[in-house]
Scaffold this motif. Structure first.
Motif, mmCIF file in Angstrom:
data_model
loop_
_atom_site.group_PDB
_atom_site.id
_atom_site.type_symbol
_atom_site.label_atom_id
_atom_site.label_comp_id
_atom_site.label_asym_id
_atom_site.label_seq_id
_atom_site.Cartn_x
_atom_site.Cartn_y
_atom_site.Cartn_z
ATOM 1 N N SER A 283 30.997 17.913 23.673
ATOM 2 C CA SER A 283 29.541 18.085 23.647
ATOM 3 C C SER A 283 29.129 18.911 24.853
ATOM 4 C CB SER A 283 28.841 16.722 23.682
ATOM 5 O OG SER A 283 29.204 15.958 22.543
ATOM 6 N N HIS A 284 28.436 20.024 24.573
ATOM 7 C CA HIS A 284 28.079 20.947 25.659
ATOM 8 C C HIS A 284 26.725 21.587 25.391
ATOM 9 C CE1 HIS A 284 28.370 24.931 27.827
ATOM 10 N NE2 HIS A 284 28.737 24.103 28.792
ATOM 11 N N LYS A 285 25.787 21.283 26.251
ATOM 12 C CA LYS A 285 24.448 21.867 26.187
ATOM 13 C C LYS A 285 23.815 21.719 24.804
ATOM 14 C CE LYS A 285 25.171 25.127 29.972
ATOM 15 N NZ LYS A 285 25.107 26.523 30.451
ATOM 16 N N GLY A 286 23.933 20.507 24.259
ATOM 17 C CA GLY A 286 23.282 20.205 22.991
ATOM 18 C C GLY A 286 24.091 20.554 21.762
ATOM 19 N N PHE A 287 25.291 21.089 21.910
ATOM 20 C CA PHE A 287 26.132 21.442 20.763
ATOM 21 C C PHE A 287 27.438 20.634 20.806
ATOM 22 C CE2 PHE A 287 23.433 25.148 21.305
ATOM 23 C CZ PHE A 287 23.091 25.482 19.997
ATOM 24 N N ASP A 361 21.776 35.894 29.070
ATOM 25 C CA ASP A 361 22.752 36.970 28.856
ATOM 26 C C ASP A 361 23.956 36.417 28.075
ATOM 27 O OD1 ASP A 361 23.814 39.777 29.743
ATOM 28 O OD2 ASP A 361 25.436 38.370 30.250
ATOM 29 N N HIS A 362 24.337 37.117 26.987
ATOM 30 C CA HIS A 362 25.410 36.629 26.116
ATOM 31 C C HIS A 362 26.758 36.558 26.834
ATOM 32 C CE1 HIS A 362 22.971 36.350 22.607
ATOM 33 N NE2 HIS A 362 22.701 37.658 22.543
ATOM 34 N N ILE A 363 27.062 37.553 27.641
ATOM 35 C CA ILE A 363 28.360 37.585 28.324
ATOM 36 C C ILE A 363 28.443 36.467 29.358
ATOM 37 C CG2 ILE A 363 29.856 38.956 29.827
ATOM 38 C CD1 ILE A 363 28.814 41.452 28.398
ATOM 39 N N ALA A 364 27.367 36.265 30.117
ATOM 40 C CA ALA A 364 27.340 35.180 31.102
ATOM 41 C C ALA A 364 27.418 33.819 30.415
ATOM 42 C CB ALA A 364 26.081 35.272 31.955
ATOM 43 N N ALA A 365 26.778 33.696 29.254
ATOM 44 C CA ALA A 365 26.757 32.417 28.537
ATOM 45 C C ALA A 365 28.164 32.021 28.063
ATOM 46 C CB ALA A 365 25.804 32.512 27.345
ATOM 47 N N ARG A 368 30.371 31.150 31.107
ATOM 48 C CA ARG A 368 30.070 29.826 31.647
ATOM 49 C C ARG A 368 30.712 28.752 30.765
ATOM 50 N NH1 ARG A 368 29.389 28.313 36.169
ATOM 51 N NH2 ARG A 368 27.676 29.806 36.528
ATOM 52 N N ARG A 369 30.668 28.951 29.468
ATOM 53 C CA ARG A 369 31.239 27.988 28.530
ATOM 54 C C ARG A 369 32.744 27.825 28.774
ATOM 55 N NH1 ARG A 369 29.895 30.419 23.617
ATOM 56 N NH2 ARG A 369 27.747 30.025 24.281
#
Length: 521
Positions: A283-287, A361-365, A368-369
């Motif tokens: 579970s990570h950031k609501g997903f 930002d998609h790349i940063a997101a 981070r994941r």
């Protein structure tokens, strides 16, 4: 003599007892034969008997004392006891004596024996791989009819007799002392330490019993402790040697099987992803994301994560790297990198703009994941500062007739030698699948017997370090099968331990050595 050559028992030869019998006794034998034999046969038998009786009764007498011989084997390996025939020096086997056991036989003063070390199941002797040790003993004149030889760890013989009441080995025998065999139970692939405190304590306790029950002197008590501790150390050495040989054999067998597995899985277009040991949810950031655990050991883990990267994130990474695509390289053995036929692909590095993370930002997101998942699995607390760039890697299929298809041959991303981690080097990898080929392109972990057939949006995560900071021993070696038809586009992040903004990844060479330290030298 015939009994002595019998290799099925440990009984010595009967001694030929020479006695000077009177001549009338010889005549008695001859007369008995003469009473029932024809003359011609009788004459021949008379002559034969005279020769035999002369040899037996009138030869130079050799008086031989019978001795009960015992050989205690404390040399770790099994040995063979061989009598040396004084007539022709032929070696006659009297059986084998295992470690910790004794062999007994009835022999005679003047007899000589060879004790020969036998190799273990891996063909190794303590004297060295090609050298098996030997020892020799001779039974000398002794008033005591019982004699014991101890074959020690150094393969030297020590003689004892039953009259030696102070001798530690006899004391131990009286108490039915048994060797303490350490029970080593390694956890996963953790290396065994050369010593076992529990075994030493057990030997010490046994020694105290010997001392208390026999009221031994301080000198003998000290020797008792020393000998029993030596016993534990000897057994530990034996156990470690035996286990080490088995581990080596299994590792080499695994490698042989792995080579066949690699070719088989890459050729099988229908082979699915290997079944999971078990599944769990991240579970990570609501997903919530399903995680299939394919391999789980202390120093190596292989997971497949569903829906890890989105189409938008894939597109953002591909666009950021398209201007810098170039032939992929591999690390060389000098600390740098080089082009290699083992890796045919195009790649480009993408620097993450962390200041845009809060803007979505998609790349940063996606980056981070990656770090959040790595820390969730390993607990290493790795941060993004000083890490390698995200890498977009692309493989292109050119049909079944292509003799040099795009692929990545078996390799390790970090050290896979089982050694201690080197500061600043890789400890984990995340491979995210953006474009899936029509044929080929599976990810293989041949030493683990695993294969991952990629699906769009999935990610394969594998770590190769344990909580003790020792590296994997080859289970995460992996490869990319040839891409036959279509395109395979992935996003890869290599994660390092020991880097930060002041000591970034490129301040270390590919051997894990700080570059500025090399310059200073």
């Amino acid at each position: 003599y015939q009994n002595h050559k019998n290799t099925n028992n440990l009984h010595g030869p009967p001694s030929l007892r020479h006695k000077n019998l009177p001549s009338n006794t010889v005549n008695f034998f001859i007369q008995r034969i003469s009473q029932h034999q024809p003359k011609s046969v009788m004459v021949g038998k008379r002559m034969t008997l005279l020769i035999i009786l002369n040899l037996l009764f009138f030869a130079d007498p050799v008086i031989s004392s019978q001795i009960k011989l015992s050989v205690v084997n404390d040399s770790v390996h099994t040995v063979e006891l061989l009598w040396i025939n004084p007539t022709d020096l032929e070696l006659v086997s009297h059986g084998r004596i295992s470690f910790g056991e004794s062999g007994e036989l009835t022999s005679y003063v003047g007899h000589k024996f060879e004790i020969r070390e036998l190799p273990n199941e891996h063909g190794v002797c303590n004297g060295g791989e090609d050298t098996c040790r030997t020892a020799y003993l001779e039974i000398n004149e002794d008033e005591n009819p019982d004699v014991t030889f101890l074959l020690n760890y150094e393969f030297e013989l020590e003689q004892f007799s039953d009259d030696d009441d102070d001798d530690i080995y006899n004391k131990a025998a009286e108490l039915e002392y048994e060797y303490v065999i350490p029970n080593f139970e390694p956890i996963d692939d953790t290396p065994m330490s050369p010593g076992n405190t529990a075994s030493l304590l057990a030997c010490q306790e046994k020694a105290r019993q010997v001392i208390q029950m026999n009221n031994l002197s301080a000198e003998i008590a000290t020797k008792t402790l020393d000998d029993l501790i030596s016993c534990a150390e000897t057994n530990a050495t034996y156990e470690l040697s035996d286990v080490s040989g088995k581990v080596y054999f299994q590792r080499e067998t695994r490698k042989t099987i792995a080579e066949r597995f690699e070719n088989y899985t890459c050729a099988d277009e229908e082979m699915p992803t290997s079944p999971a040991l078990h599944s769990k949810t991240w579970s990570h950031k609501g997903f919530d994301r399903k995680v299939s655990v394919l391999h789980e050991r202390e120093r190596s883990k292989i997971h497949v994560i569903k829906n890890f990267i989105t189409l938008e994130e894939c597109a953002a990474v591909e666009k950021a790297g398209e201007a810098d695509l170039h032939r992929a390289v591999v690390a060389d053995d000098k600390g740098g990198s080089k082009l290699s036929p083992n890796r045919k692909a195009m790649q480009a590095g993408i620097s993450v703009e962390w200041d845009k993370e809060e803007e979505g930002d998609h790349i940063a997101a996606v980056s981070r994941r990656v770090y959040d998942y790595t820390n969730w699995v390993t607990g290493l607390g790795i941060e993004e500062h000083g890490q390698e760039d995200l890498m977009t890697i692309q493989y292109f299929g050119r049909g079944k007739n292509d003799t040099e298809p795009d692929r990545y041959m078996p390799h390790c991303d970090g050290d896979c030698t089982g050694l201690k981690h080197k500061t600043g080097t890789r400890v984990a990898t995340m491979v995210m699948y953006c474009t899936i080929p029509n044929q080929g392109g599976a990810t293989n972990f041949r030493n683990s017997g695993l294969s991952v057939k990629p699906e769009m949006g999935e990610a394969t995560f594998f770590s190769y370090i344990g909580s003790d900071m020792y590296m994997d021993n080859g289970f995460t070696e992996h490869s990319g099968c040839p891409v036959i038809e279509g395109e395979k586009k992935i996003v890869t992040q290599w994660i390092r331990l020991g880097v930060d903004s002041k000591n970034p990844w490129d301040s270390f060479n590919s051997l894990g050595i700080k570059i500025d330290s090399i310059v200073e030298e």
